[in-house]
Motif scaffolding. Structure first.
Motif, short mmCIF file in Angstrom:
data_model
loop_
_atom_site.label_atom_id
_atom_site.label_comp_id
_atom_site.label_asym_id
_atom_site.label_seq_id
_atom_site.Cartn_x
_atom_site.Cartn_y
_atom_site.Cartn_z
N LYS A 106 39.48 26.78 34.93
CA LYS A 106 39.27 26.65 36.20
C LYS A 106 40.21 26.78 37.20
CE LYS A 106 34.86 25.35 35.28
NZ LYS A 106 33.64 25.51 36.19
N GLY A 107 41.26 27.24 36.72
CA GLY A 107 42.40 27.28 37.66
C GLY A 107 42.48 28.67 38.13
N ASN A 108 43.17 29.35 38.88
CA ASN A 108 43.14 30.57 39.53
C ASN A 108 44.70 31.43 39.04
OD1 ASN A 108 45.20 29.30 41.12
ND2 ASN A 108 44.39 29.51 42.99
N GLU A 109 44.67 31.34 37.71
CA GLU A 109 45.74 32.34 37.20
C GLU A 109 45.73 33.71 37.77
OE1 GLU A 109 44.73 29.44 33.66
OE2 GLU A 109 43.80 30.55 35.45
N LEU A 110 44.74 34.34 38.03
CA LEU A 110 44.72 35.75 38.19
C LEU A 110 44.33 35.97 39.80
CD1 LEU A 110 42.62 37.01 35.18
CD2 LEU A 110 45.30 36.71 35.81
N ASP B 249 38.76 38.44 40.75
CA ASP B 249 38.01 37.37 40.88
C ASP B 249 36.93 37.04 39.68
OD1 ASP B 249 38.60 36.99 43.57
OD2 ASP B 249 37.20 38.54 44.43
N LEU B 250 37.10 37.77 38.61
CA LEU B 250 36.37 37.57 37.23
C LEU B 250 36.93 36.39 36.70
CD1 LEU B 250 36.00 41.14 35.75
CD2 LEU B 250 34.34 39.76 37.07
N PRO B 251 35.90 35.55 36.17
CA PRO B 251 36.38 34.20 35.56
C PRO B 251 37.45 34.69 34.26
CG PRO B 251 33.98 34.43 35.46
CD PRO B 251 34.66 35.72 36.05
N PHE B 252 38.37 33.85 34.00
CA PHE B 252 39.37 34.16 33.17
C PHE B 252 39.31 33.15 31.87
CE2 PHE B 252 43.89 33.01 31.73
CZ PHE B 252 44.22 34.24 31.24
N LEU B 253 39.06 34.05 30.67
CA LEU B 253 39.13 33.13 29.29
C LEU B 253 40.42 32.95 28.59
CD1 LEU B 253 35.87 35.02 27.81
CD2 LEU B 253 36.01 32.75 29.34
N LYS B 254 40.73 32.10 28.01
CA LYS B 254 41.91 31.65 27.45
C LYS B 254 41.81 30.90 25.97
CE LYS B 254 43.35 27.88 30.48
NZ LYS B 254 44.51 27.29 31.39
#
Length: 182
Positions: free
Chosen positions: A70-74, A79-84
């Motif tokens: 839910k952070g904004n690492e990218l 703007d795509l959701p980030f999976l980690k």
């Protein structure tokens, strides 16, 4: 075999810690500076509270996990959701459970956010992660060296919903634990 997908709760933190620690042995051996590789219980609990941490259960036992950040690492890159923090219990690897979880989470996150796809990151020096994600349909779109000894890192993206304006009904969107695969 009863397979379920759901959001993790803080009550799952000890199991998530065990899975993540055991699954990230190669990350530690490569001396990559990934927070999940050396996470403690407090960091796992923080991840569950602040993000959408998904799990795959088999007969009530968590076997795999991946987090939608839910952070904004990218920010500024996509703007795509980030999976980690993708991890599969080593005792369950090779059974396709990680792929099932990723497939479900990719669709669910894309549909919930209205995005056409998702992103993730991995290190070039890891012996099998980059080719594995590329086989799953991810494409490299940005490479960088964080300057911390990890070497070249790659951001990858995958189109999940070709036309994000026309959502598809693949999986539950309400986070309820009754999604089953038999």
């Amino acid at each position: 075999m009863d397979v379920r997908f759901r959001l993790a709760t803080e009550a799952d933190a000890e199991r998530l810690l065990a899975i993540t620690y055991d699954a990230y042995v190669t990350i530690r051996e490569l001396e990559l500076h990934w927070p999940a590789a050396n996470a403690d219980l407090a960091l796992i609990e923080d991840n569950v509270r602040k993000n959408d941490c998904y799990v795959l259960e088999v007969d009530g036992d968590i076997k795999a996990t991946v987090t939608h950040s839910k952070g904004n690492e990218l920010k500024g890159l996509t703007d795509l959701p980030f999976l980690k923090w993708f991890a599969v219990d080593p005792a369950s690897q090779g059974q396709g459970l990680g792929g099932q979880l990723l497939d479900w989470v990719e669709r669910t996150v894309a549909e919930q956010t209205g995005a056409p796809g998702v992103t993730l990151a991995t290190a070039e020096k890891h012996p099998w992660l980059l080719p594995m994600y590329e086989r799953r349909g991810y494409e490299r779109f940005h490479a960088f060296d964080p300057g911390n000894g990890d070497g070249m890192m790659h951001l990858l993206r995958k189109t999940v919903v070709p036309d994000a304006n026309q959502p598809q009904s693949n999986g539950r969107l309400d986070g309820q634990p009754n999604e089953r695969v038999r």
